[in-house]
Design a protein around this motif. Structure first.
Motif, short mmCIF file in Angstrom:
data_model
loop_
_atom_site.label_atom_id
_atom_site.label_comp_id
_atom_site.label_asym_id
_atom_site.label_seq_id
_atom_site.Cartn_x
_atom_site.Cartn_y
_atom_site.Cartn_z
N ASN A 1 55.56 65.12 68.01
CA ASN A 1 54.74 66.22 67.53
C ASN A 1 55.62 67.44 67.30
OD1 ASN A 1 52.91 68.26 67.10
ND2 ASN A 1 51.52 67.65 68.77
N ALA A 2 55.97 67.65 66.03
CA ALA A 2 56.79 68.81 65.66
C ALA A 2 55.95 69.78 64.85
CB ALA A 2 58.02 68.35 64.88
N ASP A 3 54.65 69.84 65.17
CA ASP A 3 53.76 70.78 64.50
C ASP A 3 53.67 72.04 65.36
OD1 ASP A 3 51.98 71.24 62.25
OD2 ASP A 3 50.36 71.27 63.73
N GLU A 4 54.78 72.68 65.49
CA GLU A 4 54.86 73.82 66.39
C GLU A 4 54.13 75.02 65.79
OE1 GLU A 4 58.77 75.65 66.88
OE2 GLU A 4 58.36 75.90 69.01
N GLY A 5 52.89 75.22 66.21
CA GLY A 5 52.09 76.25 65.56
C GLY A 5 51.59 77.34 66.47
N GLU A 6 51.82 77.19 67.77
CA GLU A 6 51.29 78.19 68.70
C GLU A 6 51.95 79.54 68.42
OE1 GLU A 6 48.85 77.54 70.98
OE2 GLU A 6 48.85 79.72 71.23
N PRO B 1 68.82 67.63 66.57
CA PRO B 1 67.80 66.65 66.17
C PRO B 1 68.05 65.25 66.72
CG PRO B 1 69.23 67.21 64.30
CD PRO B 1 69.55 68.18 65.41
N GLU B 2 69.33 64.91 66.88
CA GLU B 2 69.62 63.56 67.37
C GLU B 2 69.03 63.31 68.76
OE1 GLU B 2 73.83 62.82 67.14
OE2 GLU B 2 73.36 61.15 65.81
N LYS B 3 68.98 64.36 69.58
CA LYS B 3 68.41 64.18 70.92
C LYS B 3 66.93 63.80 70.83
CE LYS B 3 71.46 67.10 73.65
NZ LYS B 3 71.58 68.28 74.51
N ILE B 4 66.26 64.36 69.82
CA ILE B 4 64.84 64.03 69.63
C ILE B 4 64.71 62.57 69.18
CG2 ILE B 4 62.72 64.65 68.43
CD1 ILE B 4 64.19 67.33 67.70
N PHE B 5 65.51 62.22 68.19
CA PHE B 5 65.41 60.86 67.64
C PHE B 5 65.76 59.81 68.71
CE2 PHE B 5 66.63 62.98 63.38
CZ PHE B 5 65.29 63.31 63.14
N VAL B 6 66.75 60.12 69.52
CA VAL B 6 67.11 59.18 70.58
C VAL B 6 65.95 59.04 71.57
CG1 VAL B 6 68.59 58.85 72.61
CG2 VAL B 6 69.61 59.41 70.39
N GLY B 7 65.34 60.16 71.91
CA GLY B 7 64.17 60.12 72.80
C GLY B 7 63.09 59.22 72.23
N MET B 8 62.87 59.33 70.91
CA MET B 8 61.85 58.51 70.25
C MET B 8 62.24 57.04 70.31
SD MET B 8 60.98 60.86 66.90
CE MET B 8 59.69 59.81 66.25
N ALA B 9 63.51 56.76 70.05
CA ALA B 9 63.96 55.36 70.03
C ALA B 9 63.87 54.74 71.42
CB ALA B 9 65.38 55.27 69.48
N ILE B 10 64.21 55.54 72.43
CA ILE B 10 64.09 55.04 73.82
C ILE B 10 62.63 54.71 74.11
CG2 ILE B 10 64.25 55.70 76.26
CD1 ILE B 10 66.77 57.33 75.50
N CYS B 11 61.78 55.59 73.69
CA CYS B 11 60.34 55.36 73.89
C CYS B 11 59.91 54.10 73.15
CB CYS B 11 59.54 56.58 73.42
SG CYS B 11 57.77 56.36 73.58
N PHE C 1 57.31 58.26 63.99
CA PHE C 1 57.12 59.30 62.99
C PHE C 1 57.36 60.66 63.62
CE2 PHE C 1 54.48 55.79 61.60
CZ PHE C 1 54.81 55.69 60.25
N LEU C 2 57.99 61.51 62.86
CA LEU C 2 58.09 62.89 63.28
C LEU C 2 57.16 63.67 62.37
CD1 LEU C 2 61.08 64.85 64.48
CD2 LEU C 2 59.87 65.82 62.55
N TYR C 3 56.13 64.27 62.97
CA TYR C 3 55.16 65.04 62.19
C TYR C 3 55.63 66.49 62.19
CZ TYR C 3 50.67 66.90 60.56
OH TYR C 3 49.69 67.53 59.84
N LEU C 4 56.13 66.91 61.04
CA LEU C 4 56.79 68.20 60.93
C LEU C 4 55.83 69.26 60.39
CD1 LEU C 4 59.64 69.55 61.23
CD2 LEU C 4 59.92 69.13 58.77
N ARG C 5 55.77 70.35 61.09
CA ARG C 5 54.95 71.49 60.65
C ARG C 5 55.28 71.83 59.19
NH1 ARG C 5 55.24 77.79 62.69
NH2 ARG C 5 53.22 78.29 61.82
N GLY C 6 54.25 72.05 58.38
CA GLY C 6 54.45 72.32 56.96
C GLY C 6 55.41 73.47 56.72
N GLU C 7 55.32 74.49 57.57
CA GLU C 7 56.17 75.67 57.40
C GLU C 7 57.64 75.37 57.71
OE1 GLU C 7 53.29 75.51 58.81
OE2 GLU C 7 52.07 77.29 58.47
N TYR C 8 57.89 74.22 58.32
CA TYR C 8 59.27 73.86 58.66
C TYR C 8 59.89 72.93 57.61
CZ TYR C 8 58.73 75.82 63.41
OH TYR C 8 58.53 76.64 64.49
#
Lengths: 388, 598
Positions: free
Chosen positions: A74-79, A93-103, A113-120
């Motif tokens: 969840n990369a919809d950082e909107g708060e 970013p690699e740390k995120i992707f590795v976390g996802m792959a481990i999961c 999937f990485l759901y990226l905030r539209g503004e990003y």
């Protein structure tokens, strides 16, 4: 606990011999259940704000009997007031992707999937370049797991996990009824782990350093460290990784401008801590949890304006689906305006507080449920500013 | 639903229900009523009005009972302080954005929000009136069938779900978010300019008056009071089995002859029956089917399209015009019974009664809102005048009866007037899904073989029921010489009701995966008895009671085959000549128009 001092940490952004893919390679040699137990043992809780234990989420999803499972970042950082995920996405970013792959490996998912905030979207080019390389490396490691990126369109509500799934499926971003929870029926109604950007980066670090090192930091309820987005009346606005467990006073001592009157912990949907409570309020799950947003206000600020801005934000960003949230947000906003203009007497604030309580009890998702946090904490502590 | 039973407690009473049951339904089992607004038994669960929230022990927030399945050991409180306060607050909120001008509302007295407001004694205006400060005020009256008043909308999305789930139309959808969220159409176009089929199923499920039929009640009263006008009225088959509901009777009551009595009392000059033209439709449509079969099977005419579909449901007609314009040649050219009636009223009827067509006002009472649109179609003026001047729904007729101060229950039974008042059981069952098929088979089989359809008591049970898509076949046995090419042919039929089901069936036809000869389609669930102009509420249970009443009416009639209708026989002899003859073509048949989805 009280004597715990503010301590800066450097796990997320540290890059001395930082080779996340090596962490992945090492972790893939371990047993899946063992990895999950490690994550549970580390005490890592979701860094998006809600704080659900990450390892449990993984365990529930692993236990689901389904050929198709998903991992979603969840990369919809909107708060309002949080911008730390942006920094993690652009710097490590690699740390995120590795976390996802481990999961993915741990729960048996083949797609992430990485759901990226539209503004990003300005990050897309770099992220995709890193991702192409990463997907190839994962393949070389023999893991059947591919990550791709989906862009949001700028709705705050799509950060709510089930609305995010709806958005990914091409529908209106509206929260679903729960249960079923994502671990049972998430994206495409399949078992899904959905974790925040920062959470996944921490997974990589926990797998690299071991659960104990992470667990040694923080408090019983709030293990480890966390990345904070510090903004407002501070001479040193920016992003800081801090050990959990500090009080708001310690935080203000470090970041305030000497005239701090209140700190909004957890963004617009968080709670406002007035000066008198600084010393007694712990930033964390035993006190006030935060997804990272820390907004500092000094005595030149009108708390009426602060609350008004938040309510305007919610009135616009509510998906509009459920009545308490859709109508409630408008009523709170128009309500404080009416009190300010003397069209309603100050006693009306009590009706509005009851309304906020109803929204907390009866709204369909976290958005409507959390509007009461800023509303009640600001109205209770700064009543005069709201009325006069 | 699962066999596995879950034990829980509701308000300290134990109950066991199958796994998957919602708290709402479990509470119903214990006779605890939990109020709802966005919930409707025909639709998927939304859980968005939050009126049905209940307290679950151990849960911080309240839960929506309509959307939450029971779990083992659960303890629920439906009437705690917490629940009552929150629920009342939610109702107050809904009222604050609702145009509560109840006295002027068409739904006054039949509004779920009004009921709740009264039940919870929501008197004082606690919250700021959001209606007055909003721009959502203009009522969309672009459509001759449906009006949409956003100021009364509570955003429960029942209409959106109806349009999507039941009808596969999606003319209505949610737009925008937050305070600007609304139910709207494609590009916010007027209702008349979008894919809306005017079926009115949305009206039937709208808990408030946001969606309602365009009412022509006042115009009809004006005509009745105009001495220079001869006002005739026709009543559709499904009206007689539902009209009693808004007048205080239980669903399933047949009030055909009380209705005739009431209409006479109201002041119509002649009370006639759409059943008459339903029988006529069977003559025309049955002949059209047999002609198509002959052309296709004997003459090898490739231009003839099979399967032939029915055309009496105007919601269905507009649906296929939008959805499969390439299949329009498959649709029977027969007008609906309403429009056949209208065309004859201002020609044949005028001639027989010695009246001038321009002095006749033709009114119809329909279970349908699409009929209002149909009557307005430019093709529907073959008499030289607007064939049907005003269409009223069953609901509007009930209102008219109330306005007239008639004590419905004590009315004597009266017979329809003549001419165009005769009917058969075959015409009555037009009101139920499968009825047109059954009526057509009763007649076509007999035309071809000279003997009755091989079903006990003429009841063709395989075509009855509420299954979304049904198939049936009849093998033709013992043809007369003229129809010998049909000897031994297995006539394959299919029936669909509800446009989602119709879509699935026509998709198969479009893709060449279906080899039917004849298809009956009704736009509304259950057929006309579940029409968009029928009393509210309508749901599965009520539809099935109305269906029972329709079949009871059929079996109680002395004549049960359309070709036996003496007035129809007389009509052909005196006026039309033969089915599909020249005059029929001019007055009783029509053509369709391909339309776009957007």
């Amino acid at each position: 606990m009280k004597d715990k001092k503010l301590k800066k940490v450097d796990l997320i952004f540290e890059c001395n011999d930082c080779k996340p893919v090596e962490v992945l390679e090492k972790t893939l040699k371990r047993d899946q259940d063992e990895i999950i137990l490690d994550i549970i043992d580390s005490g890592l809780k979701g860094r998006g704000g809600a704080g659900f234990p990450t390892g449990l989420k993984w365990k529930f999803t692993k236990n689901e009997d389904s050929a198709i499972k998903y991992v979603i970042c969840n990369a919809d950082e909107g708060e309002p007031g949080t911008f730390k995920d942006r920094e993690i996405l652009s710097r490590v970013p690699e740390k995120i992707f590795v976390g996802m792959a481990i999961c993915g490996y741990a729960i048996g998912a083949k797609e992430g999937f990485l759901y990226l905030r539209g503004e990003y979207n300005f990050l897309l080019k770099d992220l995709n370049a890193t991702l192409d390389k990463f997907n190839a490396q994962v393949k070389d490691l023999g893991l059947d797991f591919t990550i791709s990126i989906k862009s949001g369109s700028g709705a705050y509500i799509c950060g709510e996990e089930s609305a995010l799934f709806e958005s990914m499926e091409g529908k209106r971003g509206e929260p679903r009824n729960k249960p079923p929870y994502p671990t049972v029926a998430g994206y495409n109604s399949k078992p899904t782990v959905i974790n925040n950007v920062e959470t996944l980066a921490y997974v990589t670090m926990i797998c690299r350093l071991g659960a104990q090192q992470f667990k040694d930091m923080g408090t019983n309820d709030s293990r480890g460290s966390k990345v904070f987005s510090v903004s407002g009346d501070t001479p040193i606005a920016g992003i800081y990784e801090l050990e959990l467990g500090m009080t708001v006073q310690e935080f203000v001592n470090e970041f305030g401008d000497g005239d701090t009157k209140a700190v909004q912990v957890g963004g617009a949907s968080g709670s406002c801590v007035p000066r008198k409570n600084f010393a007694d309020t712990i930033i964390g799950f035993e006190g006030i949890p935060t997804g990272g947003s820390m907004m500092i206000f000094n005595s030149s600020r009108s708390m009426y304006n602060v609350l008004h801005d938040y309510l305007e934000f919610f009135a616009e960003e509510s998906c509009g689906q459920c009545s308490p949230c859709r109508i409630g947000c408008q009523q709170l906003l128009k309500g404080i305006e009416a009190v300010k203009r003397k069209e309603r007497n100050p006693q009306y604030l009590e009706d509005l507080k009851k309304l906020a309580a109803t929204m907390k009890l009866a709204s369909k998702c976290g958005l409507g449920q959390s509007v009461a946090n800023p509303f009640t904490s600001i109205v209770d502590n700064f009543k005069e500013e709201i009325i006069y | 639903m699962s066999e596995y039973l879950v034990n829980l407690k509701i308000n300290d009473l134990s109950v066991s229900v199958p796994e998957g049951t919602t708290i709402l339904d479990a509470a119903k089992k214990l006779n605890f009523r939990i109020p709802t607004l966005c919930h409707h038994p025909d639709l998927t669960v939304a859980g968005n009005c939050r009126v049905c929230v209940v307290e679950q022990k151990g849960s911080r927030a309240l839960v929506a009972s309509c959307a939450t399945p029971v779990s083992e050991g659960m303890e629920i409180f439906t009437n705690s302080r917490k629940v009552r306060d929150a629920r009342k607050n939610v109702i107050e909120l809904l009222l604050s954005e609702h145009n509560a001008d109840c006295t002027k509302c068409f739904k006054n007295g039949n509004c779920e929000l009004q009921d709740l407001a009264s039940e919870y004694r929501v008197g004082d205006h606690v919250f700021i009136d959001l209606v007055k400060t909003s721009a959502r005020h203009e009522i969309d009256i672009s459509s001759p069938a449906i009006q949409k008043d956003d100021s009364k909308c509570i955003r429960c999305q029942r209409c959106v779900r109806t349009c999507h789930e039941i009808q596969h139309v999606s003319a209505l959808a949610v737009v925008n978010k937050g305070e600007h969220q609304a139910i709207s159409t494609f590009l916010n176009k007027p209702m008349n300019d979008v894919v809306c089929t005017n079926c009115g199923q949305c009206i039937n499920r709208c808990p408030t008056g946001a969606l309602a039929e365009r009412s022509y009640l006042d115009q009809v009263w004006d005509m009745i009071n105009d001495e220079t006008k001869h006002v005739i009225v026709q009543t559709a088959p499904a009206v007689r089995v539902a009209l009693a509901e808004p007048l205080g009777f239980d669903p399933g009551n047949r009030v055909t002859h009380k209705m005739v009595s009431a209409l006479k009392h109201i002041g119509f000059d002649s009370v006639l029956d759409t059943d008459f033209t339903a029988d006529l439709t069977i003559m025309e449509e049955g002949t059209e089917l047999l002609t198509r079969l002959k052309k296709a099977l004997v003459d090898g005419d490739k231009s003839v399209k099979l399967p032939m579909t029915t055309s009496c449901s105007p919601g269905w007609v507009k649906f296929i015009e939008h959805t499969y314009p390439s299949l329009l040649d498959n649709v029977s050219t027969c007008k609906s019974p309403q429009q056949m009636f209208g065309a004859l009223a201002k020609t044949y009827y005028a001639q027989k009664k010695g009246l001038k067509a321009q002095d006749i006002v033709s009114v119809s009472i329909m279970p349908c809102t699409a009929k209002k649109y149909e009557a307005d179609r430019p093709e529907m003026r073959d008499s030289g005048y607007k064939d049907v001047d005003y269409v009223l729904t069953t609901r509007e007729l009930a209102m008219m009866i109330k306005q007239a101060g008639i004590d419905f229950e004590s009315l004597p039974d009266m017979e329809y007037d003549r001419i165009m008042g005769d009917s058969t059981g075959a015409a009555v069952i037009f009101g139920a899904t499968g009825g047109v098929m059954e009526a057509a088979l009763r007649t076509a089989y007999e035309i071809v073989t000279g003997s009755e359809v091989p079903f006990k008591n003429l009841d063709i049970l395989p075509v009855r029921g509420f299954e979304g898509v049904r198939e049936a076949s009849v093998t033709i046995d013992g043809c007369t010489p003229e129809w010998s090419f049909l000897e031994g042919v297995e006539l394959k039929c299919a029936i669909a009701h509800g446009l989602e089901n119709a879509y699935q069936l026509m998709k198969a036809v479009y893709e060449g995966k279906a080899n039917y000869h004849f298809i009956e389609i009704m736009a509304c669930p259950g057929g006309c008895l579940g029409g968009g102009g029928q009393p509210i509420p309508t749901n599965e249970e009520i539809r099935s009671k109305r269906a029972q009443a329709i079949y009871a009416e059929d079996s109680g009639l002395p004549l049960r085959k359309s070709h036996d209708n003496p007035e129809v026989q007389q009509l052909y002899k005196e006026f039309l000549g033969a089915p599909l003859g020249h005059k029929s073509h001019t007055l009783l048949h029509t053509h369709y128009k391909g339309r776009k989805r957007y």
